[in-house]
Every structure is written in structure tokens, then in C-alpha cells.
Design a protein around this motif. Sequence first.
Motif, PDB file in Angstrom:
ATOM      1  N   ILE A  45       0.943  -1.639  -0.025  1.00  0.00           N
ATOM      2  CA  ILE A  45      -0.236   0.284  -0.104  1.00  0.00           C
ATOM      3  C   ILE A  45       0.660   1.260  -0.182  1.00  0.00           C
ATOM      4  O   ILE A  45       2.201   1.293   0.702  1.00  0.00           O
ATOM      5  N   PRO A  46       0.606   2.577  -0.274  1.00  0.00           N
ATOM      6  CA  PRO A  46       0.947   3.077  -0.292  1.00  0.00           C
ATOM      7  C   PRO A  46       1.249   4.119   0.993  1.00  0.00           C
ATOM      8  O   PRO A  46       0.073   3.621   1.990  1.00  0.00           O
ATOM      9  N   ALA A  47       1.687   5.507   1.268  1.00  0.00           N
ATOM     10  CA  ALA A  47       1.628   6.150   2.717  1.00  0.00           C
ATOM     11  C   ALA A  47       0.372   6.192   2.867  1.00  0.00           C
ATOM     12  O   ALA A  47      -0.972   6.928   1.909  1.00  0.00           O
ATOM     13  N   SER A  48      -0.540   5.591   4.176  1.00  0.00           N
ATOM     14  CA  SER A  48      -2.274   6.201   4.448  1.00  0.00           C
ATOM     15  C   SER A  48      -2.457   6.292   5.704  1.00  0.00           C
ATOM     16  O   SER A  48      -3.657   6.575   5.713  1.00  0.00           O
ATOM     17  N   PHE A  49      -1.311   6.550   6.254  1.00  0.00           N
ATOM     18  CA  PHE A  49      -2.213   6.406   8.202  1.00  0.00           C
ATOM     19  C   PHE A  49      -1.274   7.762   8.528  1.00  0.00           C
ATOM     20  O   PHE A  49      -1.695   8.198  10.055  1.00  0.00           O
ATOM     21  N   SER A  50       0.034   8.472   8.030  1.00  0.00           N
ATOM     22  CA  SER A  50       0.500  10.063   8.356  1.00  0.00           C
ATOM     23  C   SER A  50       0.993   9.428   9.863  1.00  0.00           C
ATOM     24  O   SER A  50       0.137  10.678  10.342  1.00  0.00           O
ATOM     25  N   THR A  51       1.394   8.975  10.125  1.00  0.00           N
ATOM     26  CA  THR A  51       2.024   8.618  11.568  1.00  0.00           C
ATOM     27  C   THR A  51       3.535   9.052  11.951  1.00  0.00           C
ATOM     28  O   THR A  51       4.566   9.146  10.406  1.00  0.00           O
ATOM     29  N   LYS A  52       4.501   9.182  12.830  1.00  0.00           N
ATOM     30  CA  LYS A  52       5.580   9.718  12.944  1.00  0.00           C
ATOM     31  C   LYS A  52       6.441   8.810  11.885  1.00  0.00           C
ATOM     32  O   LYS A  52       7.444   9.507  11.354  1.00  0.00           O
ATOM     33  N   TYR A  53       6.529   7.725  12.361  1.00  0.00           N
ATOM     34  CA  TYR A  53       7.432   6.379  11.454  1.00  0.00           C
ATOM     35  C   TYR A  53       7.196   6.064  10.059  1.00  0.00           C
ATOM     36  O   TYR A  53       7.738   6.106   9.251  1.00  0.00           O
ATOM     37  N   GLU A  54       6.031   6.823  10.207  1.00  0.00           N
ATOM     38  CA  GLU A  54       5.515   6.420   8.675  1.00  0.00           C
ATOM     39  C   GLU A  54       6.064   7.624   7.656  1.00  0.00           C
ATOM     40  O   GLU A  54       6.592   7.614   6.075  1.00  0.00           O
ATOM     41  N   ARG A  55       6.009   8.809   8.451  1.00  0.00           N
ATOM     42  CA  ARG A  55       6.440  10.111   7.744  1.00  0.00           C
ATOM     43  C   ARG A  55       8.075   9.476   8.047  1.00  0.00           C
ATOM     44  O   ARG A  55       8.739   9.895   6.782  1.00  0.00           O
ATOM     45  N   LYS A  56       8.486   9.461   8.621  1.00  0.00           N
ATOM     46  CA  LYS A  56      10.245   8.733   9.034  1.00  0.00           C
ATOM     47  C   LYS A  56      10.762   8.596   7.502  1.00  0.00           C
ATOM     48  O   LYS A  56      11.264   8.776   7.057  1.00  0.00           O
ATOM     49  N   TRP A  57       9.872   7.427   7.325  1.00  0.00           N
ATOM     50  CA  TRP A  57      10.889   6.232   5.952  1.00  0.00           C
ATOM     51  C   TRP A  57       9.771   7.026   4.880  1.00  0.00           C
ATOM     52  O   TRP A  57      11.009   6.558   3.958  1.00  0.00           O
ATOM     53  N   GLN A  58       9.214   7.690   4.679  1.00  0.00           N
ATOM     54  CA  GLN A  58       8.516   8.153   3.375  1.00  0.00           C
ATOM     55  C   GLN A  58       9.826   9.622   3.407  1.00  0.00           C
ATOM     56  O   GLN A  58      10.096   9.310   2.433  1.00  0.00           O
ATOM     57  N   ALA A  59       9.977   9.913   4.199  1.00  0.00           N
ATOM     58  CA  ALA A  59      11.595  11.079   4.307  1.00  0.00           C
ATOM     59  C   ALA A  59      13.061  10.328   3.467  1.00  0.00           C
ATOM     60  O   ALA A  59      13.402  10.913   3.130  1.00  0.00           O
ATOM     61  N   THR A  60      12.924   8.916   3.990  1.00  0.00           N
ATOM     62  CA  THR A  60      13.916   8.162   3.333  1.00  0.00           C
ATOM     63  C   THR A  60      13.729   7.712   1.763  1.00  0.00           C
ATOM     64  O   THR A  60      14.691   6.944   0.785  1.00  0.00           O
ATOM     65  N   GLY A  61      13.058   8.257   0.895  1.00  0.00           N
ATOM     66  CA  GLY A  61      11.912   7.456   0.257  1.00  0.00           C
ATOM     67  C   GLY A  61      11.206   6.635   0.005  1.00  0.00           C
ATOM     68  O   GLY A  61      10.773   6.111  -1.430  1.00  0.00           O
ATOM     69  N   GLN A  62      10.729   5.756   0.468  1.00  0.00           N
ATOM     70  CA  GLN A  62      10.106   4.827   0.589  1.00  0.00           C
ATOM     71  C   GLN A  62       8.928   5.469   0.545  1.00  0.00           C
ATOM     72  O   GLN A  62       8.256   5.876   1.197  1.00  0.00           O
ATOM     73  N   GLN A  63       8.023   4.699  -0.260  1.00  0.00           N
ATOM     74  CA  GLN A  63       6.377   4.517  -1.150  1.00  0.00           C
ATOM     75  C   GLN A  63       6.165   3.752  -0.403  1.00  0.00           C
ATOM     76  O   GLN A  63       4.962   4.138  -1.018  1.00  0.00           O
ATOM     77  N   GLU A  64       6.126   3.012  -0.441  1.00  0.00           N
ATOM     78  CA  GLU A  64       5.677   0.870  -0.686  1.00  0.00           C
ATOM     79  C   GLU A  64       5.309   1.122   1.134  1.00  0.00           C
ATOM     80  O   GLU A  64       6.683   0.574   1.323  1.00  0.00           O
ATOM     81  N   PHE A  65       4.148   0.480   1.646  1.00  0.00           N
ATOM     82  CA  PHE A  65       4.493  -0.365   2.667  1.00  0.00           C
ATOM     83  C   PHE A  65       3.993  -1.654   2.072  1.00  0.00           C
ATOM     84  O   PHE A  65       3.301  -1.947   1.780  1.00  0.00           O
ATOM     85  N   TYR A  66       3.852  -2.583   4.187  1.00  0.00           N
ATOM     86  CA  TYR A  66       3.284  -3.864   3.721  1.00  0.00           C
ATOM     87  C   TYR A  66       2.204  -3.717   4.341  1.00  0.00           C
ATOM     88  O   TYR A  66       2.335  -3.848   5.814  1.00  0.00           O
ATOM     89  N   ASP A  67       0.841  -3.947   4.432  1.00  0.00           N
ATOM     90  CA  ASP A  67      -0.175  -4.682   5.372  1.00  0.00           C
ATOM     91  C   ASP A  67      -0.817  -5.973   5.145  1.00  0.00           C
ATOM     92  O   ASP A  67      -1.236  -5.944   3.872  1.00  0.00           O
ATOM     93  N   LEU A  68      -0.711  -6.483   6.389  1.00  0.00           N
ATOM     94  CA  LEU A  68      -1.145  -7.869   6.408  1.00  0.00           C
ATOM     95  C   LEU A  68      -2.118  -7.592   7.182  1.00  0.00           C
ATOM     96  O   LEU A  68      -2.400  -6.853   8.199  1.00  0.00           O
ATOM     97  N   ARG A  69      -3.161  -8.368   6.939  1.00  0.00           N
ATOM     98  CA  ARG A  69      -4.279  -8.512   7.593  1.00  0.00           C
ATOM     99  C   ARG A  69      -4.877 -10.298   8.055  1.00  0.00           C
ATOM    100  O   ARG A  69      -4.194 -11.234   7.735  1.00  0.00           O
ATOM    101  N   LEU A  70      -4.069 -10.465   9.928  1.00  0.00           N
ATOM    102  CA  LEU A  70      -5.288 -11.795   9.889  1.00  0.00           C
ATOM    103  C   LEU A  70      -6.113 -12.275   9.876  1.00  0.00           C
ATOM    104  O   LEU A  70      -6.717 -11.283  11.266  1.00  0.00           O
TER     105      LEU A  70
END
Length: 312
Positions: free
Chosen positions: A171-196
Amino acid sequence: MQARYLSLQPLLLWQHVERPINWPQRFGRQAPLQVEIGFGNGEFLVRQAQEYPEHNFVGIEPEWASVQRCLRRLAQAEVRNVRLLLLDARVAMERLFTPQTLQRVYALFPCPWPKERHVKHRLFAQAFLALLNSRLAAEGEVQLVTDHEAYLAWVLGQVPETGFTPHWKTIPASFSTKYERKWQATGQQEFYDLRLRKSASLARPLIEDVTLQTHRITHFDPVGFVLEARHGAITVTCKDFVYDPRQRKGMVWAFVAEDGLTQDFWIEIASSGSGWAIRPARGCGIIPTVGVQQALDLVRDAAQQTTRALRS
């Protein structure tokens, strides 16, 4: 000194309330219950509570600094359907939530502990997933979002035999949290959304408090009193010992680690009638556990041994 929080009301002092917690009573209503593990600054937790006012939310976080920031956000947003717990998520799930009462559990960007020697610290291991399963209602769900592909693979490897059916996607950045913004700032655009999704029910009983046995000894001599450490499945160590001859009271600062729960508290050795009482000091707010009992037993044994040695 100005507090960083505006109100302490959402914070539950879990050591001083009934266990397991009666959540409808604590919220003053019956409503679906959702939990966020590791809420960080509280941004997502506050938004979820605002978006779903008909639900109750519990945030679990082991760091006081994060709790303070979330308390401030809750007060500023005038959110009333959130309660916060300051403790380890394992202990919370083991002791504070009854089976099959949670609708949903979230964990956004949990620490992946990427080094091999630190894997043992990862939270979402098979045993914890099985515990979560037991606390979720039928068809309940765990949502875990991570920036770390290797961590995603590791969690997927923990899923078998936990009663969950896994589904994941990028998924793209979707949650606007501190750590998500941190990884975005390093250039990461995709994240992993796991549902159990819970597909089968596992039983994991609540861990209940033990009935502590306090001690009485006939004699106590503080001179030379030494409390040795005990290591094993349960670790008990003494951090300090002080004695007041006027009050005839000694205080042992004990540390106990057992099954993911750590507690440090004072044990008093106090003159009482014709002997000495050994018991947890008032106001410590301990969880009565086997480890606490072992600490009391260790203090008793050390007190008796020291007194016998000085008399011989």
C-alpha cells in the motif's frame, strides 16, 4: 513544572483496578472494543476514535513519553472513547482482556528488531498471535503494517497454527504517523499491510493473580543482611536495602522478571509485636505473581540466614 499532558483521565492505572478489566464499566457503555498496540504519538488512535465514536478504543504503550503525547492529543480533540494502558502488550492481553471480547487489533510499524540476535524481542511471534486469537471475537482481525519486508515474511512464518488466515498487500503511505513519515522522508513509498482474520478459535486462559503469603520471623538483625540474586525462569534481584533503627524497619528494593512481566517494588521488614513482618510495602501497586512470592520468600530466607550467622 508544566505537565506535557492536559488530563490524566483516559489513563487507566491497571495495577490498581480489577483484573481482567470490566471494559464496559470503564467506558460507561457497552460497545465494540478495538485495541492499538504501540500507539506512538497517538495520531492514528485519536483519528480512529473520532471516525468511529460508536466504538471503544484501548491504546497500549510501554513508554510514558508516548502516553503523555497521546493524552494531550485526546484532550485537545475532546475524545472520550479511548482509554490508555502503560505496560507491555503481552501482559495486557494475558491479564486484562477476557477471551473473545476484542473486535480488532492494530499495530502500525512495530519495531522489526532486524538483527538476528534481537529476533527474540519481536512481539508478533506465534505464541503472541495465538494469545491475540483467543482474545478476539469470532471473525475478529489483526492489522499489522510494516515498512520492513523481511519482518513481514517473518510474521507470515509465525501464522500457522495460530487460528488466523493471512492476507497481505503493498500500500502507499496511508496513516500519517510519525514512523510512516520517517520512512517516507528516506524515499520509501510502499508499505506492507497484513491482515490476520480469525478463522478458528484458540483457547488461552487468563493469567490470574496469586494469593501472596507474607511472612513473620522471630528475629531480624540488619547488620550484614545481604539478599542474593536468584536466576532461572524467574529472576529476583535486590537493588538496595535501607534500615531505619528508630522505626525498626528495613526496606528491600526488589526487581522481579518473569514471563515478559517486570516489576520493581519495595519489600518491608518491619518490627511487629513480638517479631518481624515481611510483606510488600504499601502503595507499590504490584501484580501478585509467583515471582513476587519468590521475592518475599528470598527476603525471609536471607533475613533468617543472616540472623543465624550473627548469633553463631
